[in-house]
Write an enzyme that holds these catalytic residues in place. Structure first.
Site, PDB file in Angstrom:
ATOM      1  N   HIS A   1       0.834  -1.208   0.000  1.00  0.00           N
ATOM      2  CA  HIS A   1       0.000   0.000   0.000  1.00  0.00           C
ATOM      3  C   HIS A   1       0.872   1.262   0.000  1.00  0.00           C
ATOM      4  CE1 HIS A   1      -3.886  -2.089   0.949  1.00  0.00           C
ATOM      5  NE2 HIS A   1      -3.003  -3.030   1.275  1.00  0.00           N
TER       6      HIS A   1
ATOM      7  N   ASN B   1       3.868   1.555  -1.350  1.00  0.00           N
ATOM      8  CA  ASN B   1       4.501   1.776  -2.661  1.00  0.00           C
ATOM      9  C   ASN B   1       3.635   2.613  -3.603  1.00  0.00           C
ATOM     10  OD1 ASN B   1       6.850   0.503  -1.999  1.00  0.00           O
ATOM     11  ND2 ASN B   1       6.451  -1.376  -3.149  1.00  0.00           N
TER      12      ASN B   1
ATOM     13  N   ASP C   1      -5.593   5.767   1.638  1.00  0.00           N
ATOM     14  CA  ASP C   1      -5.821   4.398   1.190  1.00  0.00           C
ATOM     15  C   ASP C   1      -7.295   4.062   1.397  1.00  0.00           C
ATOM     16  OD1 ASP C   1      -3.914   1.708   0.784  1.00  0.00           O
ATOM     17  OD2 ASP C   1      -5.914   1.285   1.574  1.00  0.00           O
TER      18      ASP C   1
ATOM     19  N   SER D   1      -5.821  -2.181  -5.293  1.00  0.00           N
ATOM     20  CA  SER D   1      -6.078  -3.423  -6.039  1.00  0.00           C
ATOM     21  C   SER D   1      -6.782  -3.073  -7.347  1.00  0.00           C
ATOM     22  CB  SER D   1      -6.958  -4.369  -5.237  1.00  0.00           C
ATOM     23  OG  SER D   1      -6.302  -4.754  -4.064  1.00  0.00           O
TER      24      SER D   1
ATOM     25  N   SER E   1       0.845 -13.062  -7.043  1.00  0.00           N
ATOM     26  CA  SER E   1      -0.247 -12.311  -7.687  1.00  0.00           C
ATOM     27  C   SER E   1      -0.778 -11.165  -6.830  1.00  0.00           C
ATOM     28  CB  SER E   1      -1.393 -13.248  -8.112  1.00  0.00           C
ATOM     29  OG  SER E   1      -0.935 -14.208  -9.022  1.00  0.00           O
TER      30      SER E   1
ATOM     31  N   SER F   1       2.609  -6.364  -7.871  1.00  0.00           N
ATOM     32  CA  SER F   1       3.479  -7.263  -8.633  1.00  0.00           C
ATOM     33  C   SER F   1       2.870  -7.562  -9.997  1.00  0.00           C
ATOM     34  CB  SER F   1       3.709  -8.563  -7.858  1.00  0.00           C
ATOM     35  OG  SER F   1       4.424  -8.297  -6.673  1.00  0.00           O
ATOM     36  N   THR F   2       1.561  -7.776 -10.018  1.00  0.00           N
ATOM     37  CA  THR F   2       0.893  -8.093 -11.286  1.00  0.00           C
ATOM     38  C   THR F   2       1.034  -6.924 -12.266  1.00  0.00           C
ATOM     39  OG1 THR F   2      -0.673  -9.472 -10.076  1.00  0.00           O
ATOM     40  CG2 THR F   2      -1.325  -8.794 -12.290  1.00  0.00           C
TER      41      THR F   2
ATOM     42  N   ASP G   1      -7.188 -10.458  -2.739  1.00  0.00           N
ATOM     43  CA  ASP G   1      -7.344 -10.208  -4.177  1.00  0.00           C
ATOM     44  C   ASP G   1      -6.464 -11.122  -5.028  1.00  0.00           C
ATOM     45  OD1 ASP G   1      -4.988  -9.009  -3.286  1.00  0.00           O
ATOM     46  OD2 ASP G   1      -5.083  -7.393  -4.765  1.00  0.00           O
TER      47      ASP G   1
HETATM   48  N1  UDP Z   1       8.916  -5.780  -3.869  1.00  0.00           N
HETATM   49  C1  UDP Z   1      10.193  -5.315  -3.895  1.00  0.00           C
HETATM   50  N2  UDP Z   1      11.205  -6.214  -3.746  1.00  0.00           N
HETATM   51  C2  UDP Z   1      10.999  -7.532  -3.586  1.00  0.00           C
HETATM   52  C3  UDP Z   1       9.672  -8.010  -3.566  1.00  0.00           C
HETATM   53  C4  UDP Z   1       8.654  -7.104  -3.719  1.00  0.00           C
HETATM   54  O1  UDP Z   1      10.447  -4.110  -4.056  1.00  0.00           O
HETATM   55  O2  UDP Z   1      11.976  -8.260  -3.458  1.00  0.00           O
HETATM   56  C5  UDP Z   1       7.807  -4.814  -4.044  1.00  0.00           C
HETATM   57  C6  UDP Z   1       7.074  -5.043  -5.342  1.00  0.00           C
HETATM   58  O3  UDP Z   1       7.754  -4.372  -6.390  1.00  0.00           O
HETATM   59  C7  UDP Z   1       5.695  -4.502  -5.046  1.00  0.00           C
HETATM   60  C8  UDP Z   1       5.539  -4.730  -3.545  1.00  0.00           C
HETATM   61  O4  UDP Z   1       6.841  -4.995  -3.030  1.00  0.00           O
HETATM   62  O5  UDP Z   1       5.642  -3.119  -5.358  1.00  0.00           O
HETATM   63  C9  UDP Z   1       4.652  -5.902  -3.206  1.00  0.00           C
HETATM   64  O6  UDP Z   1       3.325  -5.542  -3.431  1.00  0.00           O
HETATM   65  P1  UDP Z   1       2.247  -6.608  -3.901  1.00  0.00           P
HETATM   66  O7  UDP Z   1       0.945  -5.894  -4.034  1.00  0.00           O
HETATM   67  O8  UDP Z   1       2.719  -7.313  -5.111  1.00  0.00           O
HETATM   68  O9  UDP Z   1       2.206  -7.681  -2.740  1.00  0.00           O
HETATM   69  P2  UDP Z   1       2.049  -7.598  -1.145  1.00  0.00           P
HETATM   70  O10 UDP Z   1       3.396  -7.387  -0.588  1.00  0.00           O
HETATM   71  O11 UDP Z   1       1.112  -6.453  -0.831  1.00  0.00           O
HETATM   72  O12 UDP Z   1       1.488  -8.939  -0.793  1.00  0.00           O
END
Ligand code: UDP
Length: 469
Positions: free
Chosen positions: A21, A23, A119, A142, A371, A375-376, A394
């Site tokens: 969130h 990022n 958010d 999302s 997913s 990342s997606t 999600d």
């Molecule tokens: N990310 C990163 N380095 C890593 C793994 C993930 O910078 O080694 C970042 C990725 O680019 C994304 C975020 O962490 O922006 C993960 O967000 P996502 O919604 O995919 O998954 P969540 O962590 O919320 O489950």
């Protein structure tokens, strides 16, 4: 030092304090700053961002300033328990937020505040903003289709889907009260209300209408997003056109779809240090030859599933770069369960990587992902086909759209089985048609960013809209 010189309008932004969130909110903050707005960030002390990366923003730490406050002093810092802050602050954060907003609104030496952007899951902020006559925009991190499905959870619950059980599902929290009725045939059925989905995708979301905290958060999130002055999505029109039309029909608030990864990377908002030591190795790998593996900032696996992943990878004989976060394997600090000699010359393992940069590297041929929506989108932005192993929320919905709607990935929908992992990796690495579809999707996205394109127009109209307040 924050500079407000020449900046006549200020936006206050309030992310949910978790990596997925934080990022997109900081990407949006960078974007609005680049368009001339002054930026103030409200944040919890928990998961505090590296403020030194943002000398041009003003930070205010709110909600958890008192270390002796028993309500949050002992909350878990890691794992699913860390999310308990969402429940707590949505319940009891209003007074503190109102107080801080009043200070900002009356500040004489700062540009006037145009709006608050929070958010979507900070649903308590809508009534506070209303009480101060401050427009509140929502950042929904999302997809649009996820929002539509979440908005239909009461309906899907009434239809009985959540009473079925799927033993590959990962319930979000214990004690959800599912009836464990094994009903394998129904799991594969199409959901009439959302034909792209299978019944098991709905179950895998992991929470339902009521009687559990997450269901409440989701229904309030939906309600207060609908009540907001505008919704900003990390997406683009060409990806979710049908869903956008439905949302525009049902919700009066304007929608702005912006693929953030195309504007700013997430490097400066990373809560963990990014390892870059593998780049000399990656630079030497042939084009499209390496599988990048990462399961985001929260997901955890049991050791036996981790070992299936290891064997699946070895048997695929593909090169790989694997992000294994400390704590990713339940009960282990980091890599203790790995067999001797792994990863060997074929692979590299790091704790955390600059993901967007990795996905944009020409050696990367596929992304094995949990997913998560960031990342997606990041994978779509770089035209990288996916292998999807979603956990909950999600993620199972994203995986289904990636594999069945956009056809730019394979969904490993039977849990962690080494043969299936091997086959999926081999298939995605070799499937030239899937790679071509991923490239075409990326090209549509790139075109949307050019003047006159949908994403370009979205940014312009968001800037105009905020300036109009
Ligand atoms: N990310 C990163 N380095 C890593 C793994 C993930 O910078 O080694 C970042 C990725 O680019 C994304 C975020 O962490 O922006 C993960 O967000 P996502 O919604 O995919 O998954 P969540 O962590 O919320 O489950």
């Amino acid at each position: 030092m924050e500079t407000t010189v020449g900046r006549h309008r200020r936006v206050i932004m309030f992310p949910l304090p978790y990596q997925g969130h934080v990022n997109p909110m900081f990407q949006l903050a960078n974007l609005l700053y680049s368009k001339g707005f002054s930026i103030t960030i409200f944040h919890t002390n928990f998961n505090k961002p590296k403020t030194s990366n943002y000398p041009h923003f003003t930070f205010r730490f709110i909600l958890d300033n008192d270390p002796h406050d028993e309500r949050y002093a002992n909350l878990p810092l890691q794992g699913m328990g860390a999310f308990s802050r969402i429940f707590l602050f949505n319940k009891c954060g209003a007074d503190q937020l109102r107080h801080q907003l009043e200070l900002e609104l009356s500040a004489k030496d700062e540009p006037p505040v145009s709006c608050l952007i929070t958010d979507a899951s900070w649903h308590f902020t809508q009534s506070v903003a209303d009480s101060l006559n401050l427009p509140r925009l929502v950042l929904r991190t999302s997809s649009l289709f996820c929002f539509l499905i979440y908005a239909s959870i009461p309906l899907l619950d009434d239809l009985g889907y959540f009473n079925l059980s799927d033993n590959t599902a990962t319930p979000l929290l214990d004690g959800l009260g599912y009836n464990n009725v094994p009903d394998d045939e129904r799991l594969e059925e199409q959901v009439a209300e959302f034909p792209v989905l299978k019944v098991k995708d709905v179950i895998k979301i992991g929470f339902k209408k009521d009687n559990d905290g997450m269901g409440d958060i989701i229904s309030n999130m939906v309600k207060q997003t609908k009540a907001s002055s505008g919704i900003i999505w990390n997406s683009f029109k060409e990806l979710e056109q049908v869903q956008l039309e439905t949302i525009r029909r049902d919700i009066p608030a304007p929608c702005f779809l912006i693929p953030f990864a195309k504007h700013f990377t997430t490097a400066s908002s990373s809560l963990l240090d990014q390892d870059r030591s593998f780049f000399p190795w990656l630079d030497q790998q042939p084009r499209n030859s390496v599988v990048y593996i990462s399961f985001g900032s929260v997901a955890q696996v049991e050791e036996k599933h981790f070992m299936e992943m290891v064997h699946g990878l070895v048997d695929s004989k593909q090169s790989f770069l694997w992000v294994v976060r400390p704590g990713f394997v339940s009960g282990s600090t980091w890599l203790e369960p790995l067999p001797d000699g792994f990863p060997g010359e074929r692979g590299r393992i790091v704790e955390w990587a600059p993901q967007q940069e990795v996905l944009g590297h020409e050696a990367i041929g596929a992304f094995w992902t949990h997913s998560g929506w960031n990342s997606t989108v990041e994978s779509v932005c770089e035209g990288v086909p996916m292998i999807c192993s979603p956990f909950w929320g999600d993620q199972p919905l994203d995986a289904r759209f990636v594999s069945d709607a956009w056809k730019v990935g394979v969904y490993l929908e039977n849990g962690w089985k080494r043969e299936e992992i091997t086959n999926a990796i081999r298939r995605v690495m070799a499937d030239e048609e899937m790679r071509e579809r991923s490239t075409v999707l990326k090209q549509k996205l790139d075109a949307s960013l050019i003047e006159g394109g949908s994403s370009y127009e979205s940014v312009e109209s968001l800037v105009d809209y905020i300036s109009s307040f």
